[in-house]
Design a protein around this motif. Structure first.
Motif, PDB file in Angstrom:
ATOM      1  N   ALA B 173      25.810 -20.917  19.117  1.00 46.27           N
ATOM      2  CA  ALA B 173      24.525 -21.618  19.028  1.00 46.27           C
ATOM      3  C   ALA B 173      23.506 -20.856  18.183  1.00 46.27           C
ATOM      4  CB  ALA B 173      23.965 -21.857  20.433  1.00 46.27           C
ATOM      5  N   VAL B 174      23.928 -19.826  17.455  1.00 42.56           N
ATOM      6  CA  VAL B 174      22.950 -18.939  16.822  1.00 42.56           C
ATOM      7  C   VAL B 174      22.044 -19.668  15.819  1.00 42.56           C
ATOM      8  CG1 VAL B 174      24.520 -18.056  15.011  1.00 42.56           C
ATOM      9  CG2 VAL B 174      22.586 -16.670  15.780  1.00 42.56           C
ATOM     10  N   ASP B 175      22.602 -20.534  14.997  1.00 40.76           N
ATOM     11  CA  ASP B 175      21.756 -21.261  14.030  1.00 40.76           C
ATOM     12  C   ASP B 175      20.754 -22.153  14.742  1.00 40.76           C
ATOM     13  OD1 ASP B 175      22.966 -20.196  11.735  1.00 40.76           O
ATOM     14  OD2 ASP B 175      24.570 -21.677  11.814  1.00 40.76           O
ATOM     15  N   ALA B 176      21.254 -22.919  15.704  1.00 46.63           N
ATOM     16  CA  ALA B 176      20.382 -23.840  16.433  1.00 46.63           C
ATOM     17  C   ALA B 176      19.282 -23.090  17.178  1.00 46.63           C
ATOM     18  CB  ALA B 176      21.208 -24.680  17.412  1.00 46.63           C
ATOM     19  N   GLU B 177      19.637 -21.938  17.737  1.00 44.56           N
ATOM     20  CA  GLU B 177      18.646 -21.194  18.515  1.00 44.56           C
ATOM     21  C   GLU B 177      17.582 -20.562  17.614  1.00 44.56           C
ATOM     22  OE1 GLU B 177      18.012 -21.127  21.675  1.00 44.56           O
ATOM     23  OE2 GLU B 177      19.713 -22.416  22.186  1.00 44.56           O
ATOM     24  N   ILE B 178      17.996 -20.075  16.458  1.00 38.19           N
ATOM     25  CA  ILE B 178      17.010 -19.520  15.526  1.00 38.19           C
ATOM     26  C   ILE B 178      16.066 -20.627  15.071  1.00 38.19           C
ATOM     27  CG2 ILE B 178      16.712 -18.536  13.209  1.00 38.19           C
ATOM     28  CD1 ILE B 178      19.297 -16.902  13.722  1.00 38.19           C
ATOM     29  N   ALA B 179      16.621 -21.797  14.794  1.00 41.52           N
ATOM     30  CA  ALA B 179      15.767 -22.939  14.394  1.00 41.52           C
ATOM     31  C   ALA B 179      14.810 -23.308  15.514  1.00 41.52           C
ATOM     32  CB  ALA B 179      16.639 -24.130  14.014  1.00 41.52           C
ATOM     33  N   ARG B 180      15.339 -23.306  16.735  1.00 42.24           N
ATOM     34  CA  ARG B 180      14.491 -23.607  17.894  1.00 42.24           C
ATOM     35  C   ARG B 180      13.335 -22.614  18.006  1.00 42.24           C
ATOM     36  NH1 ARG B 180      16.820 -22.699  24.087  1.00 42.24           N
ATOM     37  NH2 ARG B 180      14.831 -22.569  25.176  1.00 42.24           N
ATOM     38  N   CYS B 181      13.611 -21.348  17.743  1.00 41.23           N
ATOM     39  CA  CYS B 181      12.569 -20.323  17.863  1.00 41.23           C
ATOM     40  C   CYS B 181      11.489 -20.492  16.789  1.00 41.23           C
ATOM     41  CB  CYS B 181      13.183 -18.930  17.776  1.00 41.23           C
ATOM     42  SG  CYS B 181      14.144 -18.496  19.243  1.00 41.23           S
ATOM     43  N   GLY B 182      11.885 -20.947  15.611  1.00 37.14           N
ATOM     44  CA  GLY B 182      10.897 -21.187  14.553  1.00 37.14           C
ATOM     45  C   GLY B 182      10.011 -19.971  14.332  1.00 37.14           C
ATOM     46  N   ARG B 183       8.689 -20.169  14.375  1.00 34.05           N
ATOM     47  CA  ARG B 183       7.761 -19.078  14.109  1.00 34.05           C
ATOM     48  C   ARG B 183       7.773 -18.009  15.195  1.00 34.05           C
ATOM     49  NH1 ARG B 183       5.060 -20.583   9.335  1.00 34.05           N
ATOM     50  NH2 ARG B 183       4.304 -18.459   9.403  1.00 34.05           N
ATOM     51  N   ARG B 184       8.511 -18.274  16.226  1.00 38.39           N
ATOM     52  CA  ARG B 184       8.651 -17.227  17.250  1.00 38.39           C
ATOM     53  C   ARG B 184       9.655 -16.154  16.844  1.00 38.39           C
ATOM     54  NH1 ARG B 184       6.378 -18.723  22.445  1.00 38.39           N
ATOM     55  NH2 ARG B 184       6.026 -20.962  22.486  1.00 38.39           N
ATOM     56  N   VAL B 185      10.297 -16.288  15.697  1.00 35.88           N
ATOM     57  CA  VAL B 185      11.147 -15.192  15.211  1.00 35.88           C
ATOM     58  C   VAL B 185      10.204 -14.116  14.684  1.00 35.88           C
ATOM     59  CG1 VAL B 185      12.888 -14.452  13.531  1.00 35.88           C
ATOM     60  CG2 VAL B 185      13.094 -16.698  14.658  1.00 35.88           C
ATOM     61  N   PHE B 186      10.066 -13.056  15.454  1.00 35.69           N
ATOM     62  CA  PHE B 186       9.108 -11.988  15.127  1.00 35.69           C
ATOM     63  C   PHE B 186       9.776 -10.834  14.382  1.00 35.69           C
ATOM     64  CE2 PHE B 186       6.034 -12.859  18.949  1.00 35.69           C
ATOM     65  CZ  PHE B 186       5.666 -14.052  18.364  1.00 35.69           C
ATOM     66  N   GLY B 187      11.098 -10.824  14.340  1.00 39.92           N
ATOM     67  CA  GLY B 187      11.762  -9.720  13.673  1.00 39.92           C
ATOM     68  C   GLY B 187      13.211 -10.038  13.413  1.00 39.92           C
ATOM     69  N   PHE B 188      13.794  -9.325  12.467  1.00 40.94           N
ATOM     70  CA  PHE B 188      15.183  -9.563  12.061  1.00 40.94           C
ATOM     71  C   PHE B 188      15.817  -8.209  11.751  1.00 40.94           C
ATOM     72  CE2 PHE B 188      18.010 -11.367   8.436  1.00 40.94           C
ATOM     73  CZ  PHE B 188      19.069 -11.579   9.304  1.00 40.94           C
ATOM     74  N   HIS B 189      16.812  -7.834  12.549  1.00 39.28           N
ATOM     75  CA  HIS B 189      17.523  -6.566  12.363  1.00 39.28           C
ATOM     76  C   HIS B 189      18.898  -6.841  11.764  1.00 39.28           C
ATOM     77  CE1 HIS B 189      15.299  -4.048  15.686  1.00 39.28           C
ATOM     78  NE2 HIS B 189      14.494  -4.455  14.737  1.00 39.28           N
ATOM     79  N   ILE B 190      19.279  -6.025  10.810  1.00 42.05           N
ATOM     80  CA  ILE B 190      20.613  -6.193  10.252  1.00 42.05           C
ATOM     81  C   ILE B 190      21.420  -4.898  10.314  1.00 42.05           C
ATOM     82  CG2 ILE B 190      20.033  -8.138   8.757  1.00 42.05           C
ATOM     83  CD1 ILE B 190      19.827  -6.143   6.426  1.00 42.05           C
ATOM     84  N   SER B 191      22.720  -5.081  10.401  1.00 39.26           N
ATOM     85  CA  SER B 191      23.741  -4.037  10.322  1.00 39.26           C
ATOM     86  C   SER B 191      25.038  -4.826  10.195  1.00 39.26           C
ATOM     87  CB  SER B 191      23.735  -3.153  11.584  1.00 39.26           C
ATOM     88  OG  SER B 191      24.092  -3.900  12.729  1.00 39.26           O
TER      89      SER B 191
END
Lengths: 240, 240
Positions: B173-191
């Motif tokens: 569900a990762v795509d759908a959940e990120i879309a649901r969060c919208g502007r609530r995505v406050f940060g993005f960590h990568i590795s």
């Protein structure tokens, strides 16, 4: 595979000695002695085969390899029938590349292709979601929700899920998903999650030694209508 | 913490040298030198603090200990403000016993209690779901769906989520959940997730060395409206 150093004969003899009336067998161990002889040994010990592990491992990089794996699953279905169990457990396999969605589609298609053959042999397919820590190397099916979505495309007596406590205990939706599966719960594996976890693959604990709410999961599968034998599956060299 | 052997000074100097304009700091490192001095060092290097890690660890066995942890999170909020970042990352903590549901409720209650104090300090709370393999020892919040459900009880500029690729990549569900969060995505960590994984905690890979569809996740957070700096967070002694 909880006692991986034992032959089928040793394992069923131990079951008989301890009053354990069912055993879940693995194909590798059955292959060592052959299906017919393994079935006979089990029957003579008064032990029934609760399930056969494992079919699956469907995604592959080429069509030829995917075809080969479907054929291997047909053999697994035949072996299940030969052992007198009605349940083949599917560990669906990892993606051959980074395309998780694609691999998940391959799994659903492969299950669909196997259903008629399994039905002819009186075998039902139990999709086992594996813990998300195995998403990269063992199974792209990682939640009961995913397994249920694949199963629900087929008759409820033909495709279902296997609930393994070690794989699903963390899931906030675990109770709801088990209820959703209902009679599609074809199996229930128990062990425990020790803290700290000694090893993701071979560090499972004896029931009660870890943090899993096993009673709660038991109530959930009971509530779903599951009446089959509960299989203890502990991969841990210190247990065997 | 990607370079855990370095002081804040060394890390911000390296950022400045390599044209990296933001750094995510950890409280332990900031504490070594103090908030004011760390803020000054960062500012003088021309580097901004993208976020502070980490508040959280809310569930505890006693009311007194839960209270102590809330107070510690108030200190973390003050430190974030002192460092000039608007984002405090929350790693919510494990359950003190087998009661996962109870611990999850404690997390939601603690976040609710902290929101006004954070708002007064101009700090927003970013709930970071941790991979389910950390459910027993680091965080009872293990999916974006859970984090979003907690965040959505509060104003969208006050409580949101941190999307760490390593923790969420497996989630169907990762795509759908990120879309649901919208502007609530406050940060993005990568590795990246290497196969086989050398170690669950300290075995993260350099981007491109593993199986994570990083571009896809980047597109998802872009699509959600995230415009902040992307933080590279690699825990691996061979990288540092």
């Amino acid at each position: 595979m909880t006692v991986p150093g034992w032959t089928v004969q040793q394992a069923v003899d131990a079951c008989a000695r301890h009053g354990i009336r069912y055993i879940g067998l693995w194909r590798e161990k059955v292959a060592e002695r052959g299906v017919a002889a393994s079935a006979r040994a089990t029957r003579e010990a008064g032990v029934a085969v609760s399930s056969l592990c494992r079919g699956g491992f469907f995604p592959a990089g080429t069509a030829a390899e995917r075809r080969r794996r479907i054929e291997d699953n047909r053999r697994a279905i035949e072996e299940a029938r030969g052992l007198g169990t009605d349940t083949l457990v599917l560990v669906c396999g990892p993606a051959p590349d980074r395309d998780l969605d694609g691999a998940r589609r391959v799994v659903a298609e492969a299950v669909a292709e196997l259903v008629p053959y399994a039905a002819e042999h009186g075998v039902r397919l139990a999709i086992e979601p594996l813990h998300p820590m195995f998403a990269a190397d063992r199974s792209v099916v990682n939640t009961l929700a995913q397994a249920a979505a694949i199963a629900e495309r087929h008759p409820p007596d033909r495709v279902g899920v296997l609930v393994d406590a070690y794989h699903v205990w963390w899931d906030p939706a675990v109770d709801a998903e088990i209820a959703r599966c209902g009679r599609r719960v074809f199996g229930f594996h128990i062990s425990d999650w020790i803290v700290p976890l000694p090893d993701s693959l071979y560090g499972r604990g004896m029931m009660g030694d870890g943090v899993i709410e096993l009673r709660r999961l038991r109530q959930a599968v009971d509530g779903a209508g599951f009446t089959g034998p509960i299989e203890v599956e502990i991969f841990n060299p210190h247990v065997a």
